[in-house]
Structure formats: C-alpha cells, structure tokens
Design a protein around this motif. Structure first.
Motif, PDB file in Angstrom:
ATOM      1  N   MET A 141       0.818  -1.211   0.000  1.00 24.07           N
ATOM      2  CA  MET A 141       0.000   0.000   0.000  1.00 24.07           C
ATOM      3  C   MET A 141       0.851   1.261   0.000  1.00 24.07           C
ATOM      4  SD  MET A 141      -2.642   1.380   2.952  1.00 24.07           S
ATOM      5  CE  MET A 141      -3.771  -0.013   2.825  1.00 24.07           C
ATOM      6  N   CYS A 142       0.380   2.260  -0.728  1.00 25.30           N
ATOM      7  CA  CYS A 142       0.972   3.595  -0.706  1.00 25.30           C
ATOM      8  C   CYS A 142      -0.157   4.604  -0.585  1.00 25.30           C
ATOM      9  CB  CYS A 142       1.787   3.851  -1.979  1.00 25.30           C
ATOM     10  SG  CYS A 142       2.353   5.563  -2.143  1.00 25.30           S
ATOM     11  N   ILE A 143      -0.044   5.502   0.379  1.00 22.77           N
ATOM     12  CA  ILE A 143      -1.040   6.558   0.588  1.00 22.77           C
ATOM     13  C   ILE A 143      -0.359   7.899   0.367  1.00 22.77           C
ATOM     14  CG2 ILE A 143      -2.741   7.547   2.162  1.00 22.77           C
ATOM     15  CD1 ILE A 143      -2.437   4.983   3.837  1.00 22.77           C
ATOM     16  N   SER A 144      -0.928   8.712  -0.508  1.00 20.09           N
ATOM     17  CA  SER A 144      -0.409  10.065  -0.738  1.00 20.09           C
ATOM     18  C   SER A 144      -1.554  11.052  -0.570  1.00 20.09           C
ATOM     19  CB  SER A 144       0.192  10.190  -2.138  1.00 20.09           C
ATOM     20  OG  SER A 144       0.657  11.506  -2.360  1.00 20.09           O
ATOM     21  N   ILE A 145      -1.368  12.012   0.327  1.00 20.85           N
ATOM     22  CA  ILE A 145      -2.412  13.009   0.586  1.00 20.85           C
ATOM     23  C   ILE A 145      -1.860  14.403   0.326  1.00 20.85           C
ATOM     24  CG2 ILE A 145      -3.861  14.064   2.361  1.00 20.85           C
ATOM     25  CD1 ILE A 145      -4.229  11.367   3.613  1.00 20.85           C
ATOM     26  N   THR A 146      -2.610  15.174  -0.419  1.00 18.63           N
ATOM     27  CA  THR A 146      -2.303  16.591  -0.610  1.00 18.63           C
ATOM     28  C   THR A 146      -3.344  17.395   0.150  1.00 18.63           C
ATOM     29  OG1 THR A 146      -1.324  16.245  -2.796  1.00 18.63           O
ATOM     30  CG2 THR A 146      -2.098  18.462  -2.293  1.00 18.63           C
ATOM     31  N   ILE A 147      -2.881  18.358   0.922  1.00 21.55           N
ATOM     32  CA  ILE A 147      -3.779  19.163   1.742  1.00 21.55           C
ATOM     33  C   ILE A 147      -3.720  20.619   1.315  1.00 21.55           C
ATOM     34  CG2 ILE A 147      -2.064  19.556   3.579  1.00 21.55           C
ATOM     35  CD1 ILE A 147      -4.462  19.270   5.563  1.00 21.55           C
ATOM     36  N   ILE A 148      -4.854  21.276   1.367  1.00 20.95           N
ATOM     37  CA  ILE A 148      -4.968  22.697   1.031  1.00 20.95           C
ATOM     38  C   ILE A 148      -5.480  23.432   2.259  1.00 20.95           C
ATOM     39  CG2 ILE A 148      -6.059  24.403  -0.483  1.00 20.95           C
ATOM     40  CD1 ILE A 148      -6.486  22.045  -2.485  1.00 20.95           C
ATOM     41  N   GLY A 149      -4.796  24.506   2.608  1.00 25.37           N
ATOM     42  CA  GLY A 149      -5.221  25.332   3.725  1.00 25.37           C
ATOM     43  C   GLY A 149      -5.262  26.784   3.316  1.00 25.37           C
ATOM     44  N   GLU A 150      -5.553  27.651   4.280  1.00 23.50           N
ATOM     45  CA  GLU A 150      -5.608  29.072   3.984  1.00 23.50           C
ATOM     46  C   GLU A 150      -5.140  29.871   5.191  1.00 23.50           C
ATOM     47  OE1 GLU A 150      -9.721  29.831   3.097  1.00 23.50           O
ATOM     48  OE2 GLU A 150     -10.228  30.124   5.218  1.00 23.50           O
ATOM     49  N   ALA A 151      -4.716  31.104   4.932  1.00 26.51           N
ATOM     50  CA  ALA A 151      -4.297  32.017   5.998  1.00 26.51           C
ATOM     51  C   ALA A 151      -4.216  33.422   5.436  1.00 26.51           C
ATOM     52  CB  ALA A 151      -2.944  31.601   6.577  1.00 26.51           C
ATOM     53  N   GLU A 152      -4.420  34.403   6.302  1.00 28.92           N
ATOM     54  CA  GLU A 152      -4.135  35.776   5.916  1.00 28.92           C
ATOM     55  C   GLU A 152      -2.630  35.907   5.762  1.00 28.92           C
ATOM     56  OE1 GLU A 152      -6.328  37.881   5.148  1.00 28.92           O
ATOM     57  OE2 GLU A 152      -8.185  37.161   6.095  1.00 28.92           O
ATOM     58  N   GLU A 153      -2.190  36.703   4.791  1.00 26.33           N
ATOM     59  CA  GLU A 153      -0.760  36.798   4.502  1.00 26.33           C
ATOM     60  C   GLU A 153       0.052  37.186   5.731  1.00 26.33           C
ATOM     61  OE1 GLU A 153       2.268  38.573   1.105  1.00 26.33           O
ATOM     62  OE2 GLU A 153       0.182  39.276   1.184  1.00 26.33           O
TER      63      GLU A 153
END
Length: 350
Positions: A141-153
C-alpha cells in the motif's frame, strides 16, 4: 574502452540533502507562487487569503507496518500528519486530495476501514475530501495526501524568520510516539519468534501507543496562540525529531540556539518505556520523530503569557549563529545539537 559512469547512492545525501540537490536550481515563474520548496507548505496568492499546499506520502513497510497498525488508525494518521504541516504555517486546513495504491492482498472491507479513518479525521479537523486517485500496486500500500489550507498573509509563519534572543517553545510532550513504536516492534519480535504467544498486555502504555498509532495535529495550539495574541516568529512541526527540526529553523534563519534538557517535556510513560528498554528518554525526545507537536520561536515579551500555558513549554532561546546550536544538559554541560532522527534512504548496512 570507456570507463563506466559512477553513480551516487541516495544514502550519501539522505532525504533532506536529496531534496536540496533536486530543487536548488528551481526558479519560480509565477507571481502567484509566494513560497515554493523549503517550508512545511507552499504559499500561493490568488487574491484574498493565501492558499497553503502540502503533500505527504506513506509507504507500507517504510512508514507503517500493518502487522500492528489498524487500517482505520492508519487512515486517520495519514490525514493528521498533513494537517500538522498546515498548522506549522499558522494556517487553517480546508481540503484534502487522497491518492491510494493497493495490491490485490487488500479487500474492499479493508479499504473501507482505511477510509473510515480518513473520514473520521476529516470530521475532526473540518476538512473536505475533494478528490484523488486510486491505482494498483505490486508491493503493498501507498497513501499520498495533498492538503490545502488558507491564511491571511500577515498570519503566515515560516521557518526562516526567527531572530536572535527569542524564546524557543514546543507544544505537548516529546518522544512518546517513538516509544510507542519501540513497544510495538518489541512485541512483534516476540510474536514472530512464538506465534502461539499470548496477546501482549499494553496496560499502562496506552498513551504512547496512541501517540504512535493515532497522533493528533496541534490545531488547538494554533487557536490558543491566536486567542492569547501571540504570533510565532518561526515555526515547524516535529515529524523527524526535535533536534532535526530545531536545526532546520536555525539554518534557515541564520541563528544559533540553546536548548535545555531539563525543560524538554517528556511524559511519564515515555520515561517508563525508555527505562524498560534501557534507552535514554532525552535522546528519544530529540531524535524519535512522529510527535507532530509544534516547535516555534516567540518574542521575549511573550514569556509571561506562554509560561501560564499548560500546553506549551519554553525549552530554550535563540542566539547568534556563531554561538552554535547546543543542548545544555541537566548538569550544565553543553553539547552540539545533532540531527539523528528519521532519515529516508539510509543505507541498509549502517
């Protein structure tokens, strides 16, 4: 006769050396890319809040062992480790994309268990699973996760912005995940030698097992710091060990540091397991990894506020680069801080 080309083994560079080697000549072409390689997440600007993007991959028998890792816990951990990267940027996680490679050894029911853990983590951290990819594998098994977040600069915190004479702080406690791994590996060895052996009794070690099998990203610490009006001057999450992460901050920020052994937070179960295995608990805290706690620097005027926090420990201070990176032991001796944590591409013969 032409001489054969000499090839360099990956183990001579190690994980971080290889990353630097492959990315040192990258030149950013798009104005929307504010930060590329070199931090816990990339920072993208498409107007309004800034986007934070990070990815992490877990490979069977490299990053996890299904002999003792429940698939539901694995799914949860895979997500939590990515959330931790967004926390390290002082951001808020929003979405994930999951890619999965599976061999024919896995069943539909087993895959459902894995996703049950992923969905549980999404619920806990307020994430949307928005897509991904699934393919076959011949090696597990191989698990690859891409995550997207946010923040004020103005809220984003990088690794390279620490200054001299600032506080060094860490959330939670360290070394527990590594001790949990050592306990599981010990019991696996016992079982391998005697398959008829009784099931291991983990009474009294539940905490260190949880820290290894189902760690939590410290989104709560980010929220607490905001409520207290404290913005870290530099931050990183502890996935490869305290020493390794501290050296990252020091190198990127061009500073030195003094860490105090007596100030490093270590849980009782970690001490107990280390003693049972004849290991040094401080070394485990410095080099163990997978704690997913937050290591950050803060201004001196935040001292009194941080001192009242039950979730954060002040473990040292930054200094001039020429003073080096040091560990001050309980008896007052000073030793050079060295990274001895997890390293991919380590030579099997070492």
């Amino acid at each position: 006769m032409s001489k054969s080309k000499k090839y360099t083994e990956l183990s001579t560079l190690g994980e971080f050396g290889l990353i630097h080697h492959l990315t040192k000549d990258i030149r950013l072409k798009n104005a929307s890319t504010l930060k590329g390689v070199g931090d816990d997440a990339a920072v993208l600007d498409y107007g309004g809040k800034k986007l934070l993007v990070s990815t992490d991959m877990m490979i069977q028998d490299i990053h996890f062992d299904l002999t003792y890792t429940p698939l539901k816990h694995l799914g949860y951990k895979a997500v939590a480790s990515n959330v931790s990267d967004i926390c390290a940027m002082n951001g808020t996680p929003r979405q994930i994309v999951v890619s999965l490679a599976l061999s024919n050894h896995f069943s539909v029911e087993g895959t459902e268990e894995l996703y049950a853990g992923i969905y549980l983590a999404c619920e806990h951290y307020g994430l949307d699973l928005i897509g991904g990819d699934t393919t076959s594998s011949r090696t597990g098994m191989c698990i690859s996760i891409t995550i997207i977040g946010e923040a004020e600069e103005e809220e984003i915190v990088y690794r390279n912005t620490a200054k001299e004479n600032q506080l060094i702080c860490v959330s939670g406690n360290l070394g527990a995940a590594y001790m949990g791994l050592q306990l599981l590996e010990r019991e696996k060895t016992v079982f391998s030698g005697n398959p008829e052996a009784a099931q291991p009794d983990f009474t009294g070690y539940e905490y260190i097992l949880e820290r290894q099998l189902k760690p939590e990203a410290r989104l709560d610490i980010i929220q607490q710091l905001r409520e207290k009006g404290i913005r870290p001057t530099a931050m990183i999450d502890i996935s490869d060990g305290l020493a390794s992460e501290m050296l990252h901050i020091c190198k990127d920020s061009g500073i030195g540091c003094n860490l105090y052994e007596e100030k490093i937070p270590i849980d009782y179960q970690t001490y107990k397991m280390a003693e049972e295995l004849n290991m040094n608990a401080t070394v485990c805290a410095l080099s163990g990894g997978e704690d997913y706690e937050l290591l950050f620097t803060a201004p001196l005027d935040a001292y009194d506020t941080l001192l009242t926090s039950e979730s954060v420990s002040i473990i040292g201070h930054t200094c001039k680069a020429g003073e080096g990176c040091n560990l001050i032991t309980r008896d007052g001796n000073s030793f050079e801080l060295k990274a001895q944590g997890w390293s991919n591409f380590k030579n099997e013969a070492e």
